[in-house]
Design a protein around this motif. Structure first.
Motif, PDB file in Angstrom:
ATOM      1  N   ASP A 683      16.288  26.158   8.988  1.00  0.00           N
ATOM      2  CA  ASP A 683      15.620  26.156  10.285  1.00  0.00           C
ATOM      3  C   ASP A 683      14.126  25.925  10.043  1.00  0.00           C
ATOM      4  OD1 ASP A 683      14.525  26.584  12.752  1.00  0.00           O
ATOM      5  OD2 ASP A 683      15.653  28.418  13.164  1.00  0.00           O
ATOM      6  N   SER A 685      12.069  25.097  12.642  1.00  0.00           N
ATOM      7  CA  SER A 685      11.474  25.055  13.978  1.00  0.00           C
ATOM      8  C   SER A 685      10.068  25.656  13.993  1.00  0.00           C
ATOM      9  CB  SER A 685      12.361  25.797  14.977  1.00  0.00           C
ATOM     10  OG  SER A 685      12.564  27.146  14.566  1.00  0.00           O
ATOM     11  N   GLY A 714       9.754  21.212  12.687  1.00  0.00           N
ATOM     12  CA  GLY A 714      10.237  21.264  14.063  1.00  0.00           C
ATOM     13  C   GLY A 714      11.734  21.117  14.220  1.00  0.00           C
ATOM     14  N   THR A 715      12.446  20.810  13.131  1.00  0.00           N
ATOM     15  CA  THR A 715      13.903  20.659  13.230  1.00  0.00           C
ATOM     16  C   THR A 715      14.579  22.021  13.196  1.00  0.00           C
ATOM     17  OG1 THR A 715      14.014  20.326  10.839  1.00  0.00           O
ATOM     18  CG2 THR A 715      13.951  18.368  12.226  1.00  0.00           C
ATOM     19  N   THR A 716      15.748  22.073  13.819  1.00  0.00           N
ATOM     20  CA  THR A 716      16.472  23.338  13.925  1.00  0.00           C
ATOM     21  C   THR A 716      17.628  23.389  12.930  1.00  0.00           C
ATOM     22  OG1 THR A 716      18.062  22.509  15.541  1.00  0.00           O
ATOM     23  CG2 THR A 716      15.949  23.351  16.389  1.00  0.00           C
TER      24      THR A 716
END
Length: 738
Positions: A683, A685, A714-716
């Protein structure tokens, strides 16, 4: 070989003293939450646009089609509660299995690839011969097996020639017009639609341009004393043409369909096979074929638990229709022509007489596949036999006879030998017949059993002499046994669906788990667990076995019987060098197809994952866990806390030179509902800069690292779901090496 699991056994040294014919009950299974659909890699050759489905309720096939988003049911096999499904356009079997792994359709038992079996190519050819040659004098194979002496023997006033015995030939269609096969046939069955797509009447040419089945049929049962060419090992046995090839390949479902048609007397003529020979093989283990073979070898339908009518007819001395079969089918199957030490199916299923090939020097043929499951060898090099009448020389005359080589040729030699036994002992089980063959074989190679030649090369004279002794009571047969191992998750699941996991809940049976039975370090038998967690071994040797199990405590869609892999197995105590047997199985003679007292084994996955990165940014190791209170799964990190494991802390990347987080799965955890595997992710984010990371996984004692893995800020966790990566590279899904 790597350790893949840890198991404990609920019963040690358990005496399996009773066998059963009761069908296994359907257990409740966990309901799988949705997981990202991933294409499953299928390691064995298969029909790419089909899957095989086992069901309890045929109405649920509609639910399956809906779940797939289309497709259709091509065929059903009601006797085995199985169906062949054509997939929607553009979807392959791997994608279908991946899609179904995250779904639960209550009326389905398993979903598997439709494994294929190539038509064996002749290993070597010799000159074509005209039918006027003194061909029987050229049959070196009959000489070394002492066929003439066997045929001259008298047993209870009768010569051994296979009279009254029906040999089913699962192969290409056979040229029933051949002069050396005239009068040999009863109705057969075309399961592939090559010649008749249904009943094949006697005396027709059903070969459809293929030669293999005609050659095999002549080795087993070409007529004798007719002034024509050659004689088969059982020259007065009856042949049943069971056609499964119409081209270069056949498949599990087609083979199963042909065998069911034969044993269930689909044409109603009252004739069922006593022996079935299959000179074919492939790499995939298919449940539908295992169910059919176990049914035929036990005389009971393993799905319903009822006797198959044709084998409960009093022919072998029992009471007709009393629900207890008095006879059954013996299978002879080719080991294969790879020359390697490996397992192919159907030869690798328990209870089968797996046949290798020998040459004229009484040695193992170079091409003959070896393995711990081999029974005997028989001549398979330059074997002269019948050839379809349509193949003609330049003058227009039919060749009629031809020499070719392969375990395909050795296998019908043994089928003919089985027919000589069953002529006088019609009620003998597959195991009794196998041991008669093995104990009378001429030992080749190293003394005693060896992986290349088994117990030796078949000796027909010694075989019929022993049969004569059994008939008069001076000799006895060795009785076979049935053994069962049942595999559960060690941990419980929310079986009563009350949102909590406690002592009121059950452990879940685990399907598609490899179970091996070993003696003296040799794998003697392998079976996979079915949807109820049972691995059943029919017609096996009594004795004490070491038990090895491979798998994870994963229970979800279609009872997890969607696995296409051959798993590597390991000792139950994880250390093959220390000689400690934590799980042993004592098997005593009995019939049926499942033990009343199965040995129970439990699976519990051990998992630890470490995420490491540099750059001073905040990444989070994420694990997809199931929450029974919500009936759903969610990504959990050190910031949220874990349900079934623990994080060692939340590293926010304060040290730009090194950051790490570790997740450890608790010993008490929820059996994974992760679409067939444990999902791991990153994660990012909360990250603001790009970086690279390394993941190190230790599962069931085996550790691997992966990276560098580029991470986008920013990726989950959903964006970075690595379940596919770790399943395919990872831990328990690799070809078995024996």
């Amino acid at each position: 070989m790597k350790r893949l699991h840890w198991i404990s056994l609920a019963a040690l040294g358990l005496l399996i003293a009773a066998c059963s014919t009761a069908p296994q009950g359907q257990n409740k299974q966990p309901t799988a939450a949705e997981a990202p659909a991933r294409t499953v890699t299928i390691l064995a050759d298969h029909v790419t646009d089909q899957i095989v489905v086992g069901y309890t309720d045929p109405a649920e096939l509609d639910a399956l089609i809906e779940a797939l988003g289309g497709g259709r049911v091509l065929k059903t096999l009601p006797e085995m509660k199985a169906a062949l499904v054509e997939l929607p356009a553009g979807m392959n079997a791997g994608a279908a299995l991946g899609k179904l792994k995250s779904k639960r359709i209550a009326g389905l038992r398993y979903v598997q690839p439709n494994y294929t079996h190539p038509l064996p190519e002749p290993v070597a050819n010799a000159a074509l011969l005209g039918m006027n040659d003194p061909l029987e004098a050229q049959k070196w194979d009959h000489d070394v097996m002492q066929a003439d002496a066997a045929w001259a023997t008298t047993i209870d006033g009768t010569h051994p020639d296979g009279s009254g015995v029906v040999i089913g030939v699962v192969d290409t269609g056979i040229d029933g017009t051949h002069p050396d096969l005239a009068g040999a046939f009863v109705n057969g069955y075309d399961a592939v639609g090559c010649s008749t797509f249904g009943v094949i009447p006697p005396g027709i040419d059903a070969s459809e341009g293929q030669i293999h089945g005609t050659h095999v049929a002549g080795i087993a049962a070409a007529r004798a004393g007719n002034g024509q060419g050659v004689a088969g090992v059982a020259p007065n046995a009856t042949l049943m043409d069971l056609q499964v090839f119409c081209g270069r390949f056949t498949d599990d479902f087609t083979i199963a369909t042909a065998i069911v048609a034969a044993i269930y007397d689909i044409d109603g003529d009252g004739i069922v096979p006593d022996v079935i020979t299959m000179s074919l093989g492939g790499k995939g283990y298919g449940q539908v074929l295992k169910d059919v073979l176990d049914s035929a070898m036990s005389g009971y339908n393993v799905i319903t638990g009822t006797a198959i009518p044709g084998y409960d007819d009093g022919t072998a001395g029992g009471t007709p229709g009393d629900g207890t079969p008095d006879r059954s089918v013996t299978f002879t199957v080719a080991m294969g022509n790879s020359g390697q030490d490996e397992v192919e199916y159907p030869a690798g299923y328990p209870g089968i007489i797996a046949v290798g090939a020998s040459n004229a020097r009484d040695e193992k043929a170079d091409f003959s596949t070896a393995g711990g499951h081999i029974s005997v060898v028989a001549p398979g090099v330059d074997i002269l036999s019948t050839w379809p009448t349509w193949d003609r020389d330049p003058t227009g005359h039919p060749y009629l006879y031809y020499r070719i080589s392969g375990t395909s040729m050795a296998t019908p030699q043994v089928a003919g030998a089985v027919a000589l036994v069953k002529q006088f002992l019609p009620g003998a089980s597959a195991y009794e017949v196998r041991r008669l063959l093995e104990t009378t074989a001429d030992d080749l190679g190293p003394a005693g059993f060896d992986r290349g030649t088994g117990w030796g090369r078949v000796n027909l004279k010694a075989l019929v002499d022993k049969v004569a002794g059994v008939v008069v009571g001076s000799e006895s047969t060795e009785k076979g046994a049935v053994a069962s191992v049942r595999v559960f998750t060690e941990n419980r699941w929310d079986s009563n669906l009350d949102g909590v996991v406690d002592a009121s809940d059950e452990r879940a049976p685990v399907g598609a788990v490899d179970v091996q039975l070993l003696q003296d370090g040799v794998v003697k038998y392998l079976a996979k667990t079915n949807s109820d967690g049972f691995a059943n071994f029919v017609n096996v040797a009594p004795g004490i076995y070491k038990v090895m199990v491979a798998g994870q405590d994963i229970t979800d869609g279609a009872a997890m019987n969607v696995w296409p892999y051959e798993r590597v197995s390991w000792d139950v105590d994880g250390d093959p060098s220390n000689g400690v047997t934590l799980g042993s199985l004592t098997v005593v003679p009995c019939g049926g197809f499942v033990s009343d007292n199965p040995l129970e084994a439990t699976l519990s996955t051990q998992l630890q994952v470490t995420l490491e990165w540099t750059g001073g940014d905040d990444l989070d190791l994420a694990v997809y866990e199931y929450d029974p209170a919500l009936g759903a799964r969610a990504w959990h990190t050190a910031k949220t806390g874990a349900l079934w494991g623990s994080f060692d802390g939340d590293d926010t990347g304060a040290d730009p030179t090194h950051a790490s987080e570790t997740y450890t799965l608790d010993a008490t955890h929820y059996p994974s509902l992760a679409g067939g595997y444990y999902h791991i992710s990153i994660d990012a984010s909360g990250a603001t800069v790009g970086t690279t990371a390394t993941l190190t996984l230790s599962m069931n004692g085996f550790t691997k690292s992966y990276g560098p893995i580029p991470v986008t800020p920013g990726t989950t966790a959903f964006d970075n779901d690595f379940d596919l990566l770790f399943t395919l590279i990872g831990f328990d899904n690799w070809p078995t090496v024996y």
